[in-house]
Design a protein around this motif. Structure first.
Motif, PDB file in Angstrom:
ATOM      1  N   LEU A 138       0.880  -1.128   0.137  1.00  0.00           N
ATOM      2  CA  LEU A 138      -0.128   0.131   0.082  1.00  0.00           C
ATOM      3  C   LEU A 138       0.931   1.322   0.206  1.00  0.00           C
ATOM      4  N   ARG A 139       0.555   1.900  -0.959  1.00  0.00           N
ATOM      5  CA  ARG A 139       1.317   3.310  -1.095  1.00  0.00           C
ATOM      6  C   ARG A 139       0.835   4.498  -0.869  1.00  0.00           C
ATOM      7  N   GLN A 140      -0.613   4.572  -1.021  1.00  0.00           N
ATOM      8  CA  GLN A 140      -1.270   5.713  -0.972  1.00  0.00           C
ATOM      9  C   GLN A 140      -2.875   5.264  -0.340  1.00  0.00           C
ATOM     10  N   LEU A 141      -3.188   6.118   0.413  1.00  0.00           N
ATOM     11  CA  LEU A 141      -4.768   5.920   0.897  1.00  0.00           C
ATOM     12  C   LEU A 141      -5.323   7.492   1.019  1.00  0.00           C
ATOM     13  N   TYR A 142      -6.261   7.873   0.143  1.00  0.00           N
ATOM     14  CA  TYR A 142      -6.883   8.975   0.164  1.00  0.00           C
ATOM     15  C   TYR A 142      -8.307   9.052   0.295  1.00  0.00           C
ATOM     16  N   PRO A 143      -8.675   9.582   1.250  1.00  0.00           N
ATOM     17  CA  PRO A 143     -10.316   9.552   1.627  1.00  0.00           C
ATOM     18  C   PRO A 143     -11.036  10.434   0.395  1.00  0.00           C
ATOM     19  N   VAL A 144     -12.187   9.923  -0.036  1.00  0.00           N
ATOM     20  CA  VAL A 144     -12.864  10.579  -1.080  1.00  0.00           C
ATOM     21  C   VAL A 144     -14.383  10.397  -0.735  1.00  0.00           C
ATOM     22  N   ALA A 145     -14.961  11.396  -0.331  1.00  0.00           N
ATOM     23  CA  ALA A 145     -16.467  11.250   0.168  1.00  0.00           C
ATOM     24  C   ALA A 145     -17.492  11.463  -1.240  1.00  0.00           C
ATOM     25  N   GLY A 146     -18.445  10.763  -1.270  1.00  0.00           N
ATOM     26  CA  GLY A 146     -19.487  10.786  -2.249  1.00  0.00           C
ATOM     27  C   GLY A 146     -19.584   9.465  -2.935  1.00  0.00           C
ATOM     28  N   GLY A 147     -19.352   8.089  -2.642  1.00  0.00           N
ATOM     29  CA  GLY A 147     -19.482   7.079  -3.224  1.00  0.00           C
ATOM     30  C   GLY A 147     -18.484   6.605  -4.447  1.00  0.00           C
ATOM     31  N   VAL A 148     -17.452   6.499  -3.984  1.00  0.00           N
ATOM     32  CA  VAL A 148     -16.393   6.351  -5.204  1.00  0.00           C
ATOM     33  C   VAL A 148     -16.637   5.040  -5.763  1.00  0.00           C
ATOM     34  N   TYR A 149     -16.536   4.919  -6.968  1.00  0.00           N
ATOM     35  CA  TYR A 149     -16.802   3.746  -7.886  1.00  0.00           C
ATOM     36  C   TYR A 149     -15.859   3.407  -9.235  1.00  0.00           C
ATOM     37  N   GLY A 150     -16.370   3.976 -10.116  1.00  0.00           N
ATOM     38  CA  GLY A 150     -15.612   3.858 -11.466  1.00  0.00           C
ATOM     39  C   GLY A 150     -14.351   4.756 -11.402  1.00  0.00           C
ATOM     40  N   MET A 151     -13.332   4.044 -12.301  1.00  0.00           N
ATOM     41  CA  MET A 151     -12.121   4.608 -12.626  1.00  0.00           C
ATOM     42  C   MET A 151     -11.398   4.719 -14.020  1.00  0.00           C
ATOM     43  N   ALA A 152     -10.749   5.605 -14.228  1.00  0.00           N
ATOM     44  CA  ALA A 152     -10.157   5.748 -15.653  1.00  0.00           C
ATOM     45  C   ALA A 152      -8.804   6.183 -15.451  1.00  0.00           C
ATOM     46  N   TYR A 153      -7.685   6.126 -16.006  1.00  0.00           N
ATOM     47  CA  TYR A 153      -6.595   6.728 -15.737  1.00  0.00           C
ATOM     48  C   TYR A 153      -6.160   7.378 -17.423  1.00  0.00           C
ATOM     49  N   ASP A 154      -5.755   8.658 -17.074  1.00  0.00           N
ATOM     50  CA  ASP A 154      -5.215   9.458 -18.284  1.00  0.00           C
ATOM     51  C   ASP A 154      -3.700   9.178 -18.034  1.00  0.00           C
ATOM     52  N   SER A 155      -3.016   8.512 -19.053  1.00  0.00           N
ATOM     53  CA  SER A 155      -1.688   8.203 -19.195  1.00  0.00           C
ATOM     54  C   SER A 155      -0.790   9.399 -19.743  1.00  0.00           C
ATOM     55  N   GLY A 156      -1.660  10.354 -20.516  1.00  0.00           N
ATOM     56  CA  GLY A 156      -0.828  11.449 -21.083  1.00  0.00           C
ATOM     57  C   GLY A 156      -0.610  12.725 -20.059  1.00  0.00           C
ATOM     58  N   ARG A 157      -1.743  12.641 -19.019  1.00  0.00           N
ATOM     59  CA  ARG A 157      -1.477  13.739 -18.133  1.00  0.00           C
ATOM     60  C   ARG A 157      -1.298  13.313 -16.576  1.00  0.00           C
ATOM     61  N   ASP A 158      -1.410  11.884 -16.537  1.00  0.00           N
ATOM     62  CA  ASP A 158      -1.294  11.510 -15.172  1.00  0.00           C
ATOM     63  C   ASP A 158      -2.626  11.829 -14.232  1.00  0.00           C
ATOM     64  N   VAL A 159      -3.767  11.680 -14.855  1.00  0.00           N
ATOM     65  CA  VAL A 159      -4.864  12.040 -14.285  1.00  0.00           C
ATOM     66  C   VAL A 159      -5.895  10.916 -13.953  1.00  0.00           C
ATOM     67  N   LEU A 160      -6.191  10.800 -12.653  1.00  0.00           N
ATOM     68  CA  LEU A 160      -7.005   9.636 -12.598  1.00  0.00           C
ATOM     69  C   LEU A 160      -8.563  10.191 -12.312  1.00  0.00           C
ATOM     70  N   TRP A 161      -9.405   9.644 -13.098  1.00  0.00           N
ATOM     71  CA  TRP A 161     -10.785   9.899 -13.123  1.00  0.00           C
ATOM     72  C   TRP A 161     -11.622   9.192 -12.172  1.00  0.00           C
ATOM     73  N   VAL A 162     -12.360   9.534 -11.186  1.00  0.00           N
ATOM     74  CA  VAL A 162     -13.062   8.639 -10.287  1.00  0.00           C
ATOM     75  C   VAL A 162     -14.317   9.167 -10.279  1.00  0.00           C
ATOM     76  N   THR A 163     -15.371   8.198 -10.437  1.00  0.00           N
ATOM     77  CA  THR A 163     -16.897   8.821 -10.438  1.00  0.00           C
ATOM     78  C   THR A 163     -17.430   8.603  -8.747  1.00  0.00           C
ATOM     79  N   LEU A 164     -18.195   9.406  -8.453  1.00  0.00           N
ATOM     80  CA  LEU A 164     -18.872   9.639  -7.242  1.00  0.00           C
ATOM     81  C   LEU A 164     -20.321   9.296  -7.542  1.00  0.00           C
ATOM     82  N   THR A 165     -20.741   8.159  -7.186  1.00  0.00           N
ATOM     83  CA  THR A 165     -22.241   7.935  -7.802  1.00  0.00           C
ATOM     84  C   THR A 165     -23.204   8.466  -6.599  1.00  0.00           C
ATOM     85  N   ALA A 166     -22.972   8.566  -5.218  1.00  0.00           N
ATOM     86  CA  ALA A 166     -23.703   9.248  -4.531  1.00  0.00           C
ATOM     87  C   ALA A 166     -23.904  10.844  -4.638  1.00  0.00           C
ATOM     88  N   ARG A 167     -23.094  11.359  -5.135  1.00  0.00           N
ATOM     89  CA  ARG A 167     -22.980  12.770  -5.463  1.00  0.00           C
ATOM     90  C   ARG A 167     -23.249  13.177  -7.297  1.00  0.00           C
TER      91      ARG A 167
END
Length: 343
Positions: free
Chosen positions: A262-291
Protein backbone atom coordinates in the motif's frame (compact mmCIF):
# COMPACT_ATOMS: atom_id res chain seq x y z
CA UNK A 1 8.82 2.86 -16.22
CA UNK A 2 8.46 6.50 -15.25
CA UNK A 3 9.02 7.36 -11.60
CA UNK A 4 6.54 9.72 -9.92
CA UNK A 5 7.84 12.74 -8.08
CA UNK A 6 7.11 11.16 -4.72
CA UNK A 7 5.73 7.66 -4.20
CA UNK A 8 4.98 7.33 -0.52
CA UNK A 9 2.24 6.55 1.92
CA UNK A 10 0.09 9.28 3.35
CA UNK A 11 -0.06 9.97 7.07
CA UNK A 12 0.12 7.17 9.61
CA UNK A 13 -3.36 8.07 10.81
CA UNK A 14 -4.79 7.33 7.38
CA UNK A 15 -2.86 4.10 7.11
CA UNK A 16 -4.17 2.95 10.46
CA UNK A 17 -7.68 3.47 9.16
CA UNK A 18 -7.02 1.66 5.90
CA UNK A 19 -7.81 -1.84 7.12
CA UNK A 20 -5.30 -3.16 4.61
CA UNK A 21 -3.59 -6.31 5.86
CA UNK A 22 -1.46 -9.05 4.28
CA UNK A 23 -3.47 -12.11 3.29
CA UNK A 24 -2.03 -15.53 2.70
CA UNK A 25 -3.14 -17.49 -0.34
CA UNK A 26 -4.00 -21.15 0.06
CA UNK A 27 -4.82 -23.98 -2.27
CA UNK A 28 -8.13 -25.69 -2.84
CA UNK A 29 -11.64 -24.71 -3.89
CA UNK A 30 -13.11 -24.19 -0.42
CA UNK A 31 -14.41 -20.84 0.77
CA UNK A 32 -11.50 -18.81 2.08
CA UNK A 33 -11.62 -17.23 5.51
CA UNK A 34 -9.09 -15.33 7.57
CA UNK A 35 -8.87 -13.85 11.04
CA UNK A 36 -9.43 -10.33 9.71
CA UNK A 37 -12.66 -11.10 7.88
CA UNK A 38 -15.31 -9.04 9.64
CA UNK A 39 -18.33 -11.16 8.66
CA UNK A 40 -18.86 -14.84 8.11
CA UNK A 41 -20.56 -14.52 4.73
CA UNK A 42 -19.12 -11.47 2.99
CA UNK A 43 -20.94 -9.78 0.14
CA UNK A 44 -19.39 -7.76 -2.64
CA UNK A 45 -19.71 -3.99 -2.37
CA UNK A 46 -21.89 -2.29 -4.97
CA UNK A 47 -22.09 1.32 -6.19
CA UNK A 48 -23.90 3.69 -3.88
CA UNK A 49 -27.27 4.71 -5.33
CA UNK A 50 -27.53 8.13 -6.92
CA UNK A 51 -30.10 10.79 -6.10
CA UNK A 52 -32.05 12.60 -8.78
CA UNK A 53 -29.83 15.05 -10.61
CA UNK A 54 -30.27 18.69 -9.58
CA UNK A 55 -27.45 20.19 -11.65
CA UNK A 56 -27.14 19.97 -15.42
CA UNK A 57 -24.36 17.54 -16.43
CA UNK A 58 -21.17 19.10 -17.73
CA UNK A 59 -20.53 18.84 -21.46
CA UNK A 60 -22.75 16.97 -23.92
CA UNK A 61 -25.12 14.11 -23.08
CA UNK A 62 -25.88 11.50 -25.74
CA UNK A 63 -29.08 9.57 -25.07
CA UNK A 64 -29.10 5.76 -25.14
CA UNK A 65 -31.65 3.03 -24.60
CA UNK A 66 -30.56 0.97 -21.62
CA UNK A 67 -28.05 1.39 -18.82
CA UNK A 68 -24.31 1.67 -19.39
CA UNK A 69 -22.33 -1.06 -17.60
CA UNK A 70 -18.77 -0.47 -18.86
CA UNK A 71 -16.65 1.89 -20.97
CA UNK A 72 -13.21 1.84 -22.53
CA UNK A 73 -11.21 3.83 -25.07
CA UNK A 74 -8.79 2.45 -27.66
CA UNK A 75 -5.49 4.28 -27.14
CA UNK A 76 -4.68 4.32 -30.86
CA UNK A 77 -7.62 5.66 -32.85
CA UNK A 78 -9.69 6.77 -29.86
CA UNK A 79 -12.64 4.48 -30.50
CA UNK A 80 -14.94 4.51 -27.46
CA UNK A 81 -16.65 1.22 -26.60
CA UNK A 82 -19.84 1.42 -24.54
CA UNK A 83 -21.45 -1.68 -23.02
CA UNK A 84 -25.23 -1.27 -22.69
CA UNK A 85 -28.07 -3.41 -21.37
CA UNK A 86 -31.65 -4.06 -22.58
CA UNK A 87 -30.62 -5.55 -24.96
CA UNK A 88 -27.00 -6.39 -24.24
CA UNK A 89 -24.70 -4.82 -26.80
CA UNK A 90 -21.52 -2.84 -27.28
CA UNK A 91 -21.63 0.48 -29.12
CA UNK A 92 -18.48 1.65 -30.90
CA UNK A 93 -18.05 5.40 -31.39
CA UNK A 94 -15.29 6.91 -33.52
CA UNK A 95 -13.23 9.59 -31.78
CA UNK A 96 -14.55 12.38 -34.01
CA UNK A 97 -18.15 11.15 -33.83
CA UNK A 98 -18.48 12.07 -30.16
CA UNK A 99 -18.22 15.71 -31.15
CA UNK A 100 -21.37 15.44 -33.25
CA UNK A 101 -24.86 16.18 -31.89
CA UNK A 102 -26.30 12.75 -32.75
CA UNK A 103 -23.49 10.26 -33.43
CA UNK A 104 -24.26 6.95 -35.13
CA UNK A 105 -22.28 4.12 -33.47
CA UNK A 106 -21.47 0.67 -34.76
CA UNK A 107 -23.71 -1.76 -32.84
CA UNK A 108 -22.42 -5.17 -31.73
CA UNK A 109 -25.08 -7.48 -30.29
CA UNK A 110 -23.99 -9.71 -27.39
CA UNK A 111 -25.55 -12.76 -25.70
CA UNK A 112 -25.56 -11.13 -22.25
CA UNK A 113 -24.51 -8.10 -20.19
CA UNK A 114 -20.87 -7.08 -19.83
CA UNK A 115 -19.21 -5.79 -16.62
CA UNK A 116 -15.77 -4.81 -17.93
CA UNK A 117 -14.29 -3.79 -21.28
CA UNK A 118 -10.59 -3.92 -22.12
CA UNK A 119 -8.74 -2.91 -25.28
CA UNK A 120 -6.03 -5.33 -26.46
CA UNK A 121 -4.27 -4.32 -29.67
CA UNK A 122 -7.09 -3.79 -32.17
CA UNK A 123 -9.75 -5.66 -30.21
CA UNK A 124 -12.14 -4.92 -27.40
CA UNK A 125 -12.33 -7.81 -24.92
CA UNK A 126 -15.83 -8.11 -23.47
CA UNK A 127 -16.39 -10.96 -20.98
CA UNK A 128 -20.02 -12.05 -20.64
CA UNK A 129 -20.20 -13.76 -17.21
CA UNK A 130 -23.79 -14.98 -17.41
CA UNK A 131 -23.14 -16.80 -20.69
CA UNK A 132 -19.62 -18.10 -19.99
CA UNK A 133 -18.39 -16.27 -23.06
CA UNK A 134 -15.64 -13.87 -24.09
CA UNK A 135 -16.58 -11.55 -26.94
CA UNK A 136 -13.59 -10.41 -29.01
CA UNK A 137 -14.73 -7.33 -30.91
CA UNK A 138 -12.68 -5.63 -33.61
CA UNK A 139 -12.76 -1.85 -33.75
CA UNK A 140 -14.66 -2.25 -37.04
CA UNK A 141 -17.45 -4.11 -35.25
CA UNK A 142 -16.77 -7.75 -36.12
CA UNK A 143 -17.26 -10.08 -33.17
CA UNK A 144 -16.03 -13.56 -32.31
CA UNK A 145 -17.55 -15.37 -29.34
CA UNK A 146 -15.21 -17.66 -27.40
CA UNK A 147 -16.73 -20.11 -24.87
CA UNK A 148 -15.07 -19.77 -21.46
CA UNK A 149 -16.18 -21.81 -18.47
CA UNK A 150 -16.06 -20.30 -15.00
CA UNK A 151 -17.97 -17.00 -15.36
CA UNK A 152 -15.38 -14.68 -16.98
CA UNK A 153 -15.63 -11.22 -15.43
CA UNK A 154 -12.54 -9.23 -16.49
CA UNK A 155 -9.71 -9.41 -19.03
CA UNK A 156 -6.14 -8.20 -19.47
CA UNK A 157 -3.12 -9.00 -21.62
CA UNK A 158 0.51 -9.63 -20.71
CA UNK A 159 3.29 -10.83 -23.03
CA UNK A 160 0.77 -11.54 -25.83
CA UNK A 161 -1.29 -13.71 -23.50
CA UNK A 162 -4.91 -13.01 -22.64
CA UNK A 163 -5.81 -13.35 -18.97
CA UNK A 164 -9.37 -13.73 -17.71
CA UNK A 165 -10.62 -13.41 -14.15
CA UNK A 166 -13.00 -16.32 -13.59
CA UNK A 167 -15.44 -15.53 -10.81
CA UNK A 168 -16.97 -18.98 -10.41
CA UNK A 169 -13.64 -20.79 -10.58
CA UNK A 170 -12.05 -18.30 -8.17
CA UNK A 171 -8.97 -17.81 -10.28
CA UNK A 172 -7.29 -16.38 -13.36
CA UNK A 173 -7.30 -18.30 -16.63
CA UNK A 174 -4.72 -18.01 -19.41
CA UNK A 175 -6.60 -18.14 -22.71
CA UNK A 176 -4.90 -20.52 -25.13
CA UNK A 177 -6.52 -21.63 -28.37
CA UNK A 178 -9.99 -20.99 -26.99
CA UNK A 179 -9.29 -22.67 -23.64
CA UNK A 180 -8.49 -21.13 -20.28
CA UNK A 181 -5.65 -23.44 -19.45
CA UNK A 182 -4.22 -23.28 -16.88
CA UNK A 183 -6.53 -21.72 -14.29
CA UNK A 184 -4.44 -20.17 -11.52
CA UNK A 185 -6.42 -20.40 -8.28
CA UNK A 186 -6.00 -20.57 -4.51
CA UNK A 187 -6.73 -18.08 -1.76
CA UNK A 188 -9.58 -16.30 -3.54
CA UNK A 189 -13.26 -16.13 -2.68
CA UNK A 190 -14.01 -14.50 -6.01
CA UNK A 191 -12.05 -13.29 -9.06
CA UNK A 192 -13.78 -10.15 -10.30
CA UNK A 193 -11.21 -8.34 -12.44
CA UNK A 194 -7.59 -8.61 -13.54
CA UNK A 195 -5.14 -5.87 -14.53
CA UNK A 196 -1.44 -5.74 -15.37
CA UNK A 197 0.86 -3.17 -13.73
CA UNK A 198 4.55 -3.02 -14.59
CA UNK A 199 4.25 -6.48 -16.16
CA UNK A 200 2.73 -7.99 -13.02
CA UNK A 201 -0.84 -9.35 -13.16
CA UNK A 202 -3.09 -8.64 -10.18
CA UNK A 203 -6.57 -9.93 -9.47
CA UNK A 204 -9.35 -8.21 -7.51
CA UNK A 205 -11.41 -10.24 -5.06
CA UNK A 206 -14.52 -8.20 -4.20
CA UNK A 207 -15.82 -10.70 -1.64
CA UNK A 208 -12.59 -10.64 0.30
CA UNK A 209 -12.03 -6.94 -0.53
CA UNK A 210 -8.46 -7.68 -1.49
CA UNK A 211 -5.90 -7.53 -4.29
CA UNK A 212 -3.60 -10.48 -5.05
CA UNK A 213 -0.52 -10.96 -7.18
CA UNK A 214 -0.73 -13.66 -9.85
CA UNK A 215 2.34 -15.65 -10.89
CA UNK A 216 1.67 -16.86 -14.42
CA UNK A 217 4.86 -18.88 -14.82
CA UNK A 218 4.60 -20.44 -11.38
CA UNK A 219 0.82 -20.90 -11.76
CA UNK A 220 0.22 -19.53 -8.30
CA UNK A 221 -1.83 -16.85 -6.59
CA UNK A 222 0.74 -14.97 -4.57
CA UNK A 223 0.66 -12.46 -1.77
CA UNK A 224 -2.49 -10.44 -1.24
CA UNK A 225 -3.44 -7.30 0.63
CA UNK A 226 -6.77 -6.28 2.09
CA UNK A 227 -8.09 -3.27 0.18
CA UNK A 228 -10.30 -1.52 2.69
CA UNK A 229 -13.78 -2.75 3.55
CA UNK A 230 -15.42 -2.88 0.13
CA UNK A 231 -13.13 -2.84 -2.89
CA UNK A 232 -15.04 -2.57 -6.16
CA UNK A 233 -12.82 -1.54 -9.09
CA UNK A 234 -9.17 -1.19 -10.00
CA UNK A 235 -7.04 0.37 -12.73
CA UNK A 236 -3.30 0.47 -13.42
CA UNK A 237 -1.22 3.58 -14.12
CA UNK A 238 2.17 4.15 -15.79
CA UNK A 239 4.12 4.10 -12.53
CA UNK A 240 3.62 0.41 -11.72
CA UNK A 241 0.75 1.20 -9.38
CA UNK A 242 -2.80 -0.13 -9.14
CA UNK A 243 -5.58 2.15 -7.88
CA UNK A 244 -8.55 0.56 -6.10
CA UNK A 245 -11.83 2.16 -5.10
CA UNK A 246 -12.96 1.23 -1.58
CA UNK A 247 -16.63 2.05 -2.00
CA UNK A 248 -17.73 1.13 1.51
CA UNK A 249 -15.10 3.19 3.31
CA UNK A 250 -14.96 6.02 0.78
CA UNK A 251 -11.34 6.02 -0.33
CA UNK A 252 -8.98 5.55 -3.25
CA UNK A 253 -6.06 3.22 -2.49
CA UNK A 254 -2.83 2.96 -4.48
CA UNK A 255 -0.69 -0.19 -4.40
CA UNK A 256 2.68 -0.82 -5.96
CA UNK A 257 2.55 -4.03 -7.98
CA UNK A 258 6.00 -5.43 -7.24
CA UNK A 259 6.37 -5.59 -4.32
CA UNK A 260 2.68 -5.47 -3.50
CA UNK A 261 2.50 -2.66 -0.94
CA UNK A 262 0.00 0.00 0.00
CA UNK A 263 1.52 3.30 -1.12
CA UNK A 264 -1.35 5.76 -0.79
CA UNK A 265 -4.74 5.99 0.85
CA UNK A 266 -6.82 9.03 0.00
CA UNK A 267 -10.30 9.52 1.51
CA UNK A 268 -12.91 10.61 -1.05
CA UNK A 269 -16.50 11.26 0.02
CA UNK A 270 -19.47 10.71 -2.25
CA UNK A 271 -19.45 7.04 -3.19
CA UNK A 272 -16.26 6.31 -5.13
CA UNK A 273 -16.76 3.65 -7.79
CA UNK A 274 -15.66 3.85 -11.45
CA UNK A 275 -12.13 4.80 -12.50
CA UNK A 276 -10.10 5.64 -15.59
CA UNK A 277 -6.48 6.72 -15.97
CA UNK A 278 -5.26 9.39 -18.40
CA UNK A 279 -1.68 8.35 -19.19
CA UNK A 280 -0.99 11.55 -21.10
CA UNK A 281 -1.59 13.80 -18.09
CA UNK A 282 -1.36 11.38 -15.14
CA UNK A 283 -4.91 12.16 -14.11
CA UNK A 284 -7.07 9.56 -12.38
CA UNK A 285 -10.78 10.05 -13.03
CA UNK A 286 -13.11 8.73 -10.31
CA UNK A 287 -16.90 8.70 -10.32
CA UNK A 288 -18.89 9.58 -7.19
CA UNK A 289 -22.24 7.87 -7.55
CA UNK A 290 -23.81 9.27 -4.37
CA UNK A 291 -23.21 12.81 -5.65
CA UNK A 292 -23.54 12.36 -9.43
CA UNK A 293 -20.03 13.72 -9.93
CA UNK A 294 -16.74 12.81 -11.58
CA UNK A 295 -13.43 14.03 -10.15
CA UNK A 296 -10.01 14.21 -11.81
CA UNK A 297 -6.98 13.75 -9.55
CA UNK A 298 -3.38 14.50 -10.47
CA UNK A 299 -1.57 11.35 -9.26
CA UNK A 300 2.05 12.23 -10.04
CA UNK A 301 2.96 13.00 -6.45
CA UNK A 302 2.74 11.44 -3.02
CA UNK A 303 -1.03 11.79 -2.82
CA UNK A 304 -3.80 12.65 -5.29
CA UNK A 305 -4.46 16.34 -5.92
CA UNK A 306 -7.91 17.31 -7.17
CA UNK A 307 -7.79 19.18 -10.48
CA UNK A 308 -11.31 18.76 -11.88
CA UNK A 309 -14.83 18.16 -10.57
CA UNK A 310 -17.93 18.02 -12.76
CA UNK A 311 -21.63 17.18 -12.32
CA UNK A 312 -22.67 14.06 -14.21
CA UNK A 313 -25.60 12.06 -15.44
CA UNK A 314 -27.37 10.01 -12.80
CA UNK A 315 -25.68 6.86 -11.48
CA UNK A 316 -22.25 7.39 -13.11
CA UNK A 317 -20.97 3.86 -12.58
CA UNK A 318 -18.44 3.91 -15.40
CA UNK A 319 -15.92 6.31 -16.92
CA UNK A 320 -13.24 6.28 -19.60
CA UNK A 321 -10.74 8.84 -20.89
CA UNK A 322 -8.98 9.43 -24.19
CA UNK A 323 -5.33 9.96 -23.27
CA UNK A 324 -4.64 11.77 -26.55
CA UNK A 325 -7.40 14.39 -26.30
CA UNK A 326 -8.12 14.28 -22.51
CA UNK A 327 -11.81 13.86 -23.32
CA UNK A 328 -13.77 12.04 -20.61
CA UNK A 329 -16.85 9.90 -21.19
CA UNK A 330 -19.13 9.00 -18.27
CA UNK A 331 -21.84 6.33 -18.47
CA UNK A 332 -25.20 6.34 -16.68
CA UNK A 333 -26.33 2.97 -15.32
CA UNK A 334 -29.94 4.22 -15.12
CA UNK A 335 -30.52 4.94 -18.79
CA UNK A 336 -29.49 8.61 -19.07
CA UNK A 337 -26.88 7.82 -21.73
CA UNK A 338 -23.25 8.85 -21.96
CA UNK A 339 -21.76 12.21 -21.11
CA UNK A 340 -18.84 13.70 -23.04
CA UNK A 341 -16.65 16.16 -21.12
CA UNK A 342 -13.68 18.14 -22.43
CA UNK A 343 -11.72 19.37 -19.38
Amino acid sequence: MRIPARLSTTTSVLLAAALVWPLAACSGEEEVTDELQVVGNPTAATPQPSPETTTAPEGVVIGLDGGVTALTTAPGDGTVAVAVTDPARVLLYARDALGEPDPDPTVVELPGPVEHLTVADDEVLAPVPSENTLARITLDGDVRLVPVTGEPSGAATVDDRTLLSLRERKGVGVLDDGRTDPVIAGGLNSADDVVVADGRPLVLDRLRSAVFQVDIEGQDVGVGLRAGQGATNMVADDYGRVFVTDTRSGAVLAFSADPLLLRQLYPVAGGVYGMAYDSGRDVLWVTLTARNEVVGFDVRGGEPVERYRYPTVRQPDSVTVDSKTARVVVGSATGEGIQVITP
